[in-house]
Design an enzyme around this catalytic site. Structure first.
Site, PDB file in Angstrom:
ATOM      1  N   HIS A   1     -11.844  -2.781  -4.784  1.00 34.43           N
ATOM      2  CA  HIS A   1     -10.722  -3.217  -5.618  1.00 34.43           C
ATOM      3  C   HIS A   1     -10.483  -4.701  -5.334  1.00 34.43           C
ATOM      4  O   HIS A   1      -9.636  -5.054  -4.514  1.00 34.43           O
ATOM      5  CB  HIS A   1      -9.480  -2.378  -5.261  1.00 34.43           C
ATOM      6  CG  HIS A   1      -8.324  -2.564  -6.188  1.00 34.43           C
ATOM      7  ND1 HIS A   1      -7.395  -1.585  -6.427  1.00 34.43           N
ATOM      8  CD2 HIS A   1      -7.939  -3.620  -6.937  1.00 34.43           C
ATOM      9  CE1 HIS A   1      -6.486  -2.026  -7.277  1.00 34.43           C
ATOM     10  NE2 HIS A   1      -6.791  -3.264  -7.599  1.00 34.43           N
TER      11      HIS A   1
ATOM     12  N   GLU B   1     -12.382  -1.156  -9.201  1.00 35.14           N
ATOM     13  CA  GLU B   1     -11.016  -0.959  -9.704  1.00 35.14           C
ATOM     14  C   GLU B   1     -10.322  -2.303  -9.869  1.00 35.14           C
ATOM     15  O   GLU B   1     -10.596  -3.235  -9.116  1.00 35.14           O
ATOM     16  CB  GLU B   1     -10.147  -0.227  -8.666  1.00 35.14           C
ATOM     17  CG  GLU B   1     -10.635   1.068  -8.180  1.00 35.14           C
ATOM     18  CD  GLU B   1      -9.790   1.521  -6.976  1.00 35.14           C
ATOM     19  OE1 GLU B   1      -9.972   2.669  -6.588  1.00 35.14           O
ATOM     20  OE2 GLU B   1      -8.976   0.743  -6.442  1.00 35.14           O
TER      21      GLU B   1
ATOM     22  N   THR C   1      -0.528  -2.565  -2.813  1.00 34.52           N
ATOM     23  CA  THR C   1      -1.542  -1.600  -3.230  1.00 34.52           C
ATOM     24  C   THR C   1      -1.093  -1.058  -4.582  1.00 34.52           C
ATOM     25  O   THR C   1       0.015  -1.358  -5.022  1.00 34.52           O
ATOM     26  CB  THR C   1      -1.703  -0.488  -2.171  1.00 34.52           C
ATOM     27  OG1 THR C   1      -2.724   0.418  -2.587  1.00 34.52           O
ATOM     28  CG2 THR C   1      -0.402   0.270  -1.927  1.00 34.52           C
TER      29      THR C   1
ATOM     30  N   HIS D   1      -5.469   7.942  -4.015  1.00 40.82           N
ATOM     31  CA  HIS D   1      -4.340   7.288  -3.338  1.00 40.82           C
ATOM     32  C   HIS D   1      -3.710   8.217  -2.325  1.00 40.82           C
ATOM     33  O   HIS D   1      -3.197   9.278  -2.672  1.00 40.82           O
ATOM     34  CB  HIS D   1      -3.248   6.781  -4.306  1.00 40.82           C
ATOM     35  CG  HIS D   1      -2.816   5.394  -3.923  1.00 40.82           C
ATOM     36  ND1 HIS D   1      -2.013   5.140  -2.854  1.00 40.82           N
ATOM     37  CD2 HIS D   1      -3.167   4.184  -4.413  1.00 40.82           C
ATOM     38  CE1 HIS D   1      -1.857   3.843  -2.728  1.00 40.82           C
ATOM     39  NE2 HIS D   1      -2.556   3.237  -3.650  1.00 40.82           N
TER      40      HIS D   1
HETATM   41  N1  PXP Z   1      -7.413   4.604  -6.418  1.00 38.93           N
HETATM   42  C1  PXP Z   1      -6.853   3.424  -6.744  1.00 38.93           C
HETATM   43  C2  PXP Z   1      -6.706   3.074  -8.184  1.00 38.93           C
HETATM   44  C3  PXP Z   1      -6.434   2.514  -5.744  1.00 38.93           C
HETATM   45  O1  PXP Z   1      -5.896   1.333  -6.088  1.00 38.93           O
HETATM   46  C4  PXP Z   1      -6.617   2.870  -4.394  1.00 38.93           C
HETATM   47  C5  PXP Z   1      -6.219   1.904  -3.317  1.00 38.93           C
HETATM   48  O2  PXP Z   1      -6.926   0.707  -3.459  1.00 38.93           O
HETATM   49  C6  PXP Z   1      -7.211   4.111  -4.100  1.00 38.93           C
HETATM   50  C7  PXP Z   1      -7.583   4.962  -5.137  1.00 38.93           C
HETATM   51  C8  PXP Z   1      -7.455   4.560  -2.691  1.00 38.93           C
HETATM   52  O3  PXP Z   1      -6.246   4.775  -2.038  1.00 38.93           O
HETATM   53  P1  PXP Z   1      -6.208   4.981  -0.468  1.00 38.93           P
HETATM   54  O4  PXP Z   1      -6.655   3.695   0.151  1.00 38.93           O
HETATM   55  O5  PXP Z   1      -4.793   5.324  -0.192  1.00 38.93           O
HETATM   56  O6  PXP Z   1      -7.165   6.112  -0.151  1.00 38.93           O
END
Ligand code: PXP
Length: 238
Positions: free
Chosen positions: A44, A71, A101, A191
């Site tokens: 990301h 992302e 985030t 997430h």
């Molecule tokens: N999906 C998206 C769209 C995100 O922005 C993130 C964090 O960058 C994640 C998944 C992954 O989240 P986590 O780091 O909490 O596992």
């Protein structure tokens, strides 16, 4: 059906950037995640490049042999990057540049024209698209109209409420997943998923194609090591 695990390696870049050198080596970590069984690598990049740098994305493109998922908010610069790289999947996230985030899904009603245009640009290059949404069936109905291939359910509220009352925590996600099935739209999630809450989520969400997990997985790796951590996450998804 097994849900695929895509490891989000942003946090690895954060540690590397703390000292300005190349430790840990992000490219080696991505290769090792794949060697240990991860079925995808997620990054990301943010406009300030505070973790993943734009150059990292080019370097990763050369070595990722599994699914490469990028992302981000579809700014002009982000779109230039992904149209140049052509990853397997782009996950569109509505976060403002300064966000710590991702903290919400898209409003797919208000942003439908914008998202439809962006999805069209990505499809023209053969890139699969996913739109990050809250667990709200209405958002999925309208996401479908953008022609996106998939949606990614924003699982923060599930993770936050899991230990209090997991049946209540997952209710909206089941409804959202059922709507995705009705709309014939692919389903991802991410997430705050972790070894604590992942299995229950996977068992209760029909048709879950992919989870992308970063923060908890990298934290677990401090104790368990990366190989054992990935093995344990994969076990949750079987
Ligand atoms: N999906 C998206 C769209 C995100 O922005 C993130 C964090 O960058 C994640 C998944 C992954 O989240 P986590 O780091 O909490 O596992």
């Amino acid at each position: 059906m097994n849900t695929r695990l895509s490891v989000n390696i942003n946090k690895v870049a954060t540690i590397r950037n703390a000292r300005g050198g190349n430790m840990p080596d992000l490219i080696q970590v991505a290769k090792d995640c794949e060697r240990f069984g991860a079925q995808g690598i997620t990054v990301h990049p943010r406009p300030d490049e505070r973790h993943i740098r734009y150059q990292d994305v080019y370097d990763l493109k050369k070595i990722v042999t599994t699914e490469f998922n990028i992302e981000g908010y579809p700014s002009d610069r982000f779109m230039q990057l992904v149209l140049d790289i052509v990853p397997t999947q782009v996950t569109l996230v509505p976060d403002p540049p300064e966000a710590l985030t991702s903290n919400a899904g898209w409003d797919t009603i208000r942003n439908k024209a914008f998202l439809t245009d962006i999805v069209g640009q990505l499809h023209a290059k053969g890139i699969r698209t996913s739109i990050f949404v809250n667990a709200d069936p209405e958002m999925i109905v309208h996401a479908k109209e953008t022609a996106t291939d998939r949606v990614e359910l924003y699982t923060e509220s599930y993770a936050a409420n899991y230990l209090k009352d997991r049946e209540a925590a997952i209710r909206d996600f089941v409804l959202a997943a059922q709507e995705a099935e009705r709309q014939q739209i692919g389903l991802n999630a991410g997430h705050d998923l972790s070894l604590v809450n992942l299995r229950y989520f996977q068992e209760h969400i029909p048709g879950l194609l992919e989870v992308s997990i970063g923060h908890a997985l990298i934290c677990d790796a401090l104790y368990l090591g990366l190989q054992e951590t990935i093995r344990q996450y994969l076990l949750q998804l079987q």
